[in-house]
Structure formats: structure tokens, C-alpha cells
Design an enzyme around this catalytic site. Structure first.
Site, PDB file in Angstrom:
ATOM      1  CB  SER A   7      -0.751  -0.083   1.339  1.00  0.00           C
ATOM      2  OG  SER A   7      -1.693   1.450   1.019  1.00  0.00           O
ATOM      3  CG  HIS A  32      -3.886  -1.552  -1.326  1.00  0.00           C
ATOM      4  ND1 HIS A  32      -4.962  -1.898  -1.803  1.00  0.00           N
ATOM      5  CD2 HIS A  32      -4.118  -0.797  -0.413  1.00  0.00           C
ATOM      6  CE1 HIS A  32      -5.810  -1.372  -1.972  1.00  0.00           C
ATOM      7  NE2 HIS A  32      -5.389  -0.942  -0.786  1.00  0.00           N
ATOM      8  CG  ASP A  34      -5.258   2.693   0.417  1.00  0.00           C
ATOM      9  OD1 ASP A  34      -6.268   2.218   0.462  1.00  0.00           O
ATOM     10  OD2 ASP A  34      -4.290   2.440   0.959  1.00  0.00           O
ATOM     11  CG  MET A  36      -8.561   7.198   1.999  1.00  0.00           C
ATOM     12  SD  MET A  36      -7.730   7.686   3.994  1.00  0.00           S
ATOM     13  CE  MET A  36      -6.938   5.952   4.230  1.00  0.00           C
ATOM     14  CG  HIS A  65      -9.649  -0.013  -1.232  1.00  0.00           C
ATOM     15  ND1 HIS A  65      -8.722   0.233   0.617  1.00  0.00           N
ATOM     16  CD2 HIS A  65     -10.102   0.167  -0.856  1.00  0.00           C
ATOM     17  CE1 HIS A  65      -9.690  -0.190   1.053  1.00  0.00           C
ATOM     18  NE2 HIS A  65     -10.788   0.239   0.763  1.00  0.00           N
ATOM     19  CG  MET A  67     -11.539   3.429   1.414  1.00  0.00           C
ATOM     20  SD  MET A  67      -9.827   3.665   2.883  1.00  0.00           S
ATOM     21  CE  MET A  67      -8.337   3.245   1.193  1.00  0.00           C
ATOM     22  CG  MET A 136     -12.170  -3.005   4.226  1.00  0.00           C
ATOM     23  SD  MET A 136     -10.449  -2.558   3.518  1.00  0.00           S
ATOM     24  CE  MET A 136      -9.455  -1.159   5.080  1.00  0.00           C
ATOM     25  N   GLY A 141      -9.250   3.992   7.252  1.00  0.00           N
ATOM     26  CA  GLY A 141      -9.124   5.224   7.319  1.00  0.00           C
ATOM     27  C   GLY A 141      -7.533   5.959   7.327  1.00  0.00           C
ATOM     28  N   GLY A 144      -0.893   1.516   9.933  1.00  0.00           N
ATOM     29  CA  GLY A 144      -0.821   1.627  11.043  1.00  0.00           C
ATOM     30  C   GLY A 144      -2.048   0.536  12.252  1.00  0.00           C
ATOM     31  CG  ASP A 174      -6.462  -3.330   2.612  1.00  0.00           C
ATOM     32  OD1 ASP A 174      -4.727  -2.209   3.546  1.00  0.00           O
ATOM     33  OD2 ASP A 174      -6.919  -1.168   1.903  1.00  0.00           O
ATOM     34  N   GLY A 175      -4.880  -4.582   5.783  1.00  0.00           N
ATOM     35  CA  GLY A 175      -4.498  -3.734   7.440  1.00  0.00           C
ATOM     36  C   GLY A 175      -4.628  -5.031   8.361  1.00  0.00           C
ATOM     37  N   GLY A 176      -3.428  -4.255   8.856  1.00  0.00           N
ATOM     38  CA  GLY A 176      -2.675  -5.066  10.275  1.00  0.00           C
ATOM     39  C   GLY A 176      -1.710  -6.298   9.529  1.00  0.00           C
ATOM     40  N   GLY A 196       0.862  -2.287   4.020  1.00  0.00           N
ATOM     41  CA  GLY A 196       1.448  -1.177   4.459  1.00  0.00           C
ATOM     42  C   GLY A 196       2.577  -0.917   5.201  1.00  0.00           C
ATOM     43  CB  SER A 197       2.567   0.378   8.919  1.00  0.00           C
ATOM     44  OG  SER A 197       1.234  -0.737   8.957  1.00  0.00           O
TER      45      SER A 197
HETATM   46  C1  DX5 Z   1      -6.235   1.608   5.564  1.00  0.00           C
HETATM   47  C2  DX5 Z   1      -6.125   1.249   4.098  1.00  0.00           C
HETATM   48  C3  DX5 Z   1      -5.336   0.551   4.084  1.00  0.00           C
HETATM   49  C4  DX5 Z   1      -3.465   0.699   4.452  1.00  0.00           C
HETATM   50  C5  DX5 Z   1      -3.276  -0.647   5.100  1.00  0.00           C
HETATM   51  O1  DX5 Z   1      -8.082   2.513   5.060  1.00  0.00           O
HETATM   52  O2  DX5 Z   1      -7.037   1.048   3.056  1.00  0.00           O
HETATM   53  O3  DX5 Z   1      -4.699   0.390   2.672  1.00  0.00           O
HETATM   54  O4  DX5 Z   1      -2.601   1.145   3.774  1.00  0.00           O
HETATM   55  O5  DX5 Z   1      -1.776  -0.602   5.745  1.00  0.00           O
HETATM   56  P1  DX5 Z   1      -1.426  -1.167   7.161  1.00  0.00           P
HETATM   57  O6  DX5 Z   1      -0.717  -2.605   6.262  1.00  0.00           O
HETATM   58  O7  DX5 Z   1      -0.122  -0.822   7.953  1.00  0.00           O
HETATM   59  O8  DX5 Z   1      -2.257  -1.480   8.315  1.00  0.00           O
HETATM   60 ZN    ZN Z   2      -6.659   0.180   1.046  1.00  0.00          ZN
END
Ligand code: DX5
Ligand code: ZN
Length: 214
Positions: A7, A32, A34, A36, A65, A67, A136, A141, A144, A174-176, A196-197
Site C-alpha cells: 500500500s 495498492h 488508497d 480517501m 481502493h 474509500m 477490510m 482510514g 498502522g 487490507d489492514g494489519g 502498508g506499514s
Molecule cells: C487503510 C488502507 C490500507 C492501509 C493499510 O484504510 O486501506 O491500505 O494502507 O495499512 P497497514 O498495512 O499499515 O495496516
Molecule cells: Zn486500502
């Protein structure tokens, strides 16, 4: 083997071109992206001009993605600006069927997304139309955040629907996602990993890919 989509939200925006080259060299499957809008989610990220720049900087598939509220207003714009895949939240529009048609008409891969609090049942009417379902695993949003364990049940449920109906859609998470959570999402049917992180926390992206591939 699950596909890896880092991401870009956690990338170094001052050095995006170099980031993209390093991702390509590490053998990721795509990126990916994002978007928002500060309405659907309590944060504002990146949009069209950055997408166009990323498109110029890589030949990797770009997974957008969305959002955002009223995604139907922006599908053509994102399609023209470099997206290869576009996913929309079922919670963001009363016209999910029509939006998926719009994405397909634009000749892009179509994905539908559900938040951690949204049941799998809400997407069953469109499940045979999509190329991928994004489950998700955090509330959208922010990067990390900690992985939400209850999403594993939904992954399992979705995998059963997939095999019972002989469908081939990818299951994206996606996420964590990190070295501790990757195994359980794969066990429960995930075929596309967004990270991502965790991913960009590595100095060397080959290591990140290796860790996620197990
Ligand atoms: C959050 C995004 C993710 C985000 C994931 O709303 O949709 O794509 O970048 O980040 P990590 O992998 O750090 O949870
Ligand atoms: Zn995403």
C-alpha cells in the site's frame, strides 16, 4: 501463492519513483492505491494527480481502493487516470451493482469491499460479477492499525461461498497484515495481501516479500 500489493500510503512520497523501482525489483504483484475523501472515512489521502504520476512511474498493476462516498461519480476518471483494478465499498453507495458494471464497462478489474462490521451477505448479490472481494481487516482510514481477528470468520465464510459456487474471484485483505497475521489470513482463504506499514518498514523490500511469502 498469494499476491502481494504494497500500500503506497506508507511509501515515501518524496521519492515515489525510486519506491516504485524498488518494488518492481522486489517482485511484488502490483501496488495498492488508497483514495480517501474525508467523508466516507475520517481521513484524506491521495487522488488523481498522484495516480497519474504513479502510472507514469510503473508498469505494475495499480489497485485503486476507493474509500469515498458516491464512487459512481468518479469511476471513469480513475479508469482514465491509470487504474487497472478499482474497488468500491458496499457501504458507500446504494447502487453497488451499477458501480461494478461501470468498472467493467471501463475494462478494469472490479472489486467490492466490506468493512469489518459489514457481513458477507451484503455482497452475495454481486459476488459473481467481481474479480476480487476486499475484506477490510481494520477499519478503513489509516495505516498502522491492529488486525481485527473477527474478520477471519468472514474470510472463511467467503471462501466457502467461493468454492460452493465454483467462483474464481480473488480474496484480498487490507489492514494489519504482517509476519504474524499473514499465515492466518492465508489459511482462511486470502489470495491477495495488501501491506502498508509492515512492508515499507523494511529497509530491503526483498525481505518484506520473503516474510510475507513465508
Ligand atoms: C487503510 C488502507 C490500507 C492501509 C493499510 O484504510 O486501506 O491500505 O494502507 O495499512 P497497514 O498495512 O499499515 O495496516
Ligand atoms: Zn486500502
Amino acid at each position: 501463492m498469494a499476491k502481494i500489493f504494497p500500500s503506497l500510503l506508507s511509501a515515501d512520497f518524496l521519492n515515489l519513483n525510486e519506491e516504485l523501482s524498488n518494488l518492481e525489483a522486489a517482485g511484488v504483484d502490483g501496488v495498492h492505491f488508497d483514495v480517501m475523501d474525508g467523508q466516507f472515512v475520517p481521513n484524506i489521502s491521495i487522488g488523481i494527480p498522484v495516480l497519474e504520476a504513479v502510472r507514469r512511474g510503473t508498469s505494475l498493476p495499480i489497485d485503486v481502493h476507493l474509500m469515498i462516498e458516491s464512487p459512481e461519480k468518479y469511476i471513469e476518471l480513475f479508469a482514465e487516470s491509470g487504474a487497472d483494478m478499482i474497488s468500491v465499498h458496499v457501504e458507500a453507495t446504494p447502487h453497488i451493482h451499477r458501480v461494478i458494471q461501470q468498472i467493467k464497462n471501463a475494462k478494469k478489474k472490479a472489486g467490492v469491499v466490506i468493512n469489518p462490521g459489514t457481513p458477507v451477505e451484503t455482497i452475495l448479490p454481486v459476488i459473481d460479477m467481481v474479480d476480487y472481494v476486499l475484506v477490510m481487516t481494520v477499519n478503513p482510514g489509516f495505516g498502522g492499525q491492529a488486525f481485527i481477528e473477527s474478520t477471519l470468520t468472514k474470510l472463511k465464510q467467503l471462501s466457502s461461498v467461493k468454492s460452493a459456487n465454483n467462483l474464481t474471484f480473488d480474496i484480498e485483505v487490507d489492514g494489519g497484515i504482517n509476519d504474524k497475521t499473514v499465515e492466518k489470513v492465508i489459511e482462511n482463504g486470502a489470495t491477495m495481501l495488501v501491506a502498508g506499514s509492515y512492508f515499507f518498514g523494511h529497509q530491503n523490500y526483498d525481505d518484506a516479500v520473503k516474510q510475507l511469502r513465508g
